[in-house]
Design an enzyme around this catalytic site. Sequence first.
Site, short mmCIF file in Angstrom:
data_model
loop_
_atom_site.label_atom_id
_atom_site.label_comp_id
_atom_site.label_asym_id
_atom_site.label_seq_id
_atom_site.Cartn_x
_atom_site.Cartn_y
_atom_site.Cartn_z
N HIS A 20 -6.91 13.77 -0.58
CA HIS A 20 -7.86 12.77 -1.07
C HIS A 20 -9.10 12.72 -0.18
O HIS A 20 -8.99 12.58 1.04
CB HIS A 20 -7.21 11.40 -1.11
CG HIS A 20 -6.13 11.26 -2.15
ND1 HIS A 20 -6.35 10.72 -3.38
CD2 HIS A 20 -4.82 11.63 -2.12
CE1 HIS A 20 -5.23 10.74 -4.09
NE2 HIS A 20 -4.28 11.29 -3.33
N ASP A 22 -11.31 10.35 0.12
CA ASP A 22 -11.48 9.07 0.79
C ASP A 22 -10.37 8.77 1.78
O ASP A 22 -10.39 7.72 2.43
CB ASP A 22 -11.61 7.93 -0.23
CG ASP A 22 -10.50 7.94 -1.27
OD1 ASP A 22 -9.71 8.90 -1.30
OD2 ASP A 22 -10.42 6.98 -2.06
N GLY A 179 -3.25 5.78 -7.51
CA GLY A 179 -3.07 4.35 -7.32
C GLY A 179 -1.61 3.97 -7.36
O GLY A 179 -0.72 4.83 -7.38
N HIS A 206 0.15 11.96 -10.25
CA HIS A 206 0.99 11.37 -9.21
C HIS A 206 2.26 10.82 -9.86
O HIS A 206 2.18 9.96 -10.75
CB HIS A 206 0.26 10.20 -8.53
CG HIS A 206 -0.71 10.59 -7.47
ND1 HIS A 206 -1.94 11.15 -7.73
CD2 HIS A 206 -0.63 10.48 -6.12
CE1 HIS A 206 -2.59 11.36 -6.60
NE2 HIS A 206 -1.81 10.97 -5.60
N GLU A 209 6.91 9.39 -6.47
CA GLU A 209 6.70 8.99 -5.07
C GLU A 209 7.24 7.58 -4.88
O GLU A 209 8.23 7.37 -4.18
CB GLU A 209 5.22 9.06 -4.71
CG GLU A 209 4.92 8.65 -3.28
CD GLU A 209 3.42 8.58 -3.00
OE1 GLU A 209 3.06 8.60 -1.80
OE2 GLU A 209 2.62 8.49 -3.95
N ASP A 293 -2.26 15.17 1.80
CA ASP A 293 -2.48 13.89 1.11
C ASP A 293 -3.72 13.18 1.66
O ASP A 293 -4.75 13.10 0.98
CB ASP A 293 -1.25 13.00 1.19
CG ASP A 293 -1.23 11.93 0.10
OD1 ASP A 293 -2.08 11.98 -0.82
OD2 ASP A 293 -0.36 11.04 0.14
#
Length: 358
Positions: A20, A22, A179, A206, A209, A293
């Site tokens: 990611h 960010d 998210g 995603h 998880e 990640d």
Amino acid sequence: MTALDTDLIRRLPKAVLHDHLDGGLRPATLVELAAEIGHALPATDPAELAAWYYDAANSGDLVRYIATFEHTIAVMGTREGLLRVAEEYVLDLAADGVVYGEVRYAPELLVHRGLTLAEVVGTVQEGLAAGMAKAAAAGTPVRVGTLLCAMRMTDRSREVAGLAVAHRDAGVVGFDIAGAEDGFPPADHLAAFEYLRRENMPFTIHAGEAHGLASIHQAVQVCGALRIGHGVRLTEDIVDGKLGRLAGWIRDRRIALEVCPTSNLQTGAADSIAGHPITLLRDLGFRVTLNTDNRLVSATTMTREMELLVTEAGWTAEDLREVTVNALKSAFLPFDERNAIIRDVALPGYKTVLGAGR
């Protein structure tokens, strides 16, 4: 046998599919960008800030893990901030030995300072291009593709999917939803996935998880994901080495698992590196890929993820090469381009580095 020390692992060619933007800022950059816009941080010393991020993320809870992103998102709302973060992202990959990477981010989170969605995407691509040019000039070329994420807690997934298709010839290679997973099933965004399939645009989801088999089943069988982000809870469909229907489907159809060991420890999806599901899944023949990640949040790099598996889970150079090739096989690139990176970059690079280590 070649000793897999840190320096040798750093020189190995690597491919990362799940990272990611960010979640990977340099701490010093975050401090400087925050000062420019007047955003308060938990710490203003880069080393202290890095430690805060790592400690705050070690909660064992995905929602609390995600909450640490408020500061990185805050500084990425300007053109200048996006350009710098994207360029440095590429240079950091190159320094880590990565030859191919896919970086993902959510444009809808980065419009809070006036940029449009299209301007966010264009600016990130400009920064990535600048980083790739500098890396190539320094003799460490790396190719980076972009995945646009929609937030699964909002209703903008169809809009972001359209944005991805619109920029598919400008560096965007795929789509994802990100998210909080639990309570926000993939099928809520089915319209976006159906649109992407009609447009021949690849996507990952995603799943597996913070939520289990139901999330993975929806991602694959209802939405049509070509890869699964994390997917470690697929082991719930494996008993004494025997695969259930869903696990067998995913393995047999070579649906790649984007596994992120350190991150999984932080969010409670795994208990240890030694006992991490990635090794079992590899041993059972799944198309496992290794990923970071979020490099800032998890205080990690691809070198560190590989080294942890070597030292704590007994992985070999062949295991590292396998997950690298797996990632390149599953990259959202045309077949001939994937093969070229494997044939001309990854495999020769492994041979050169490991030969030099003997």
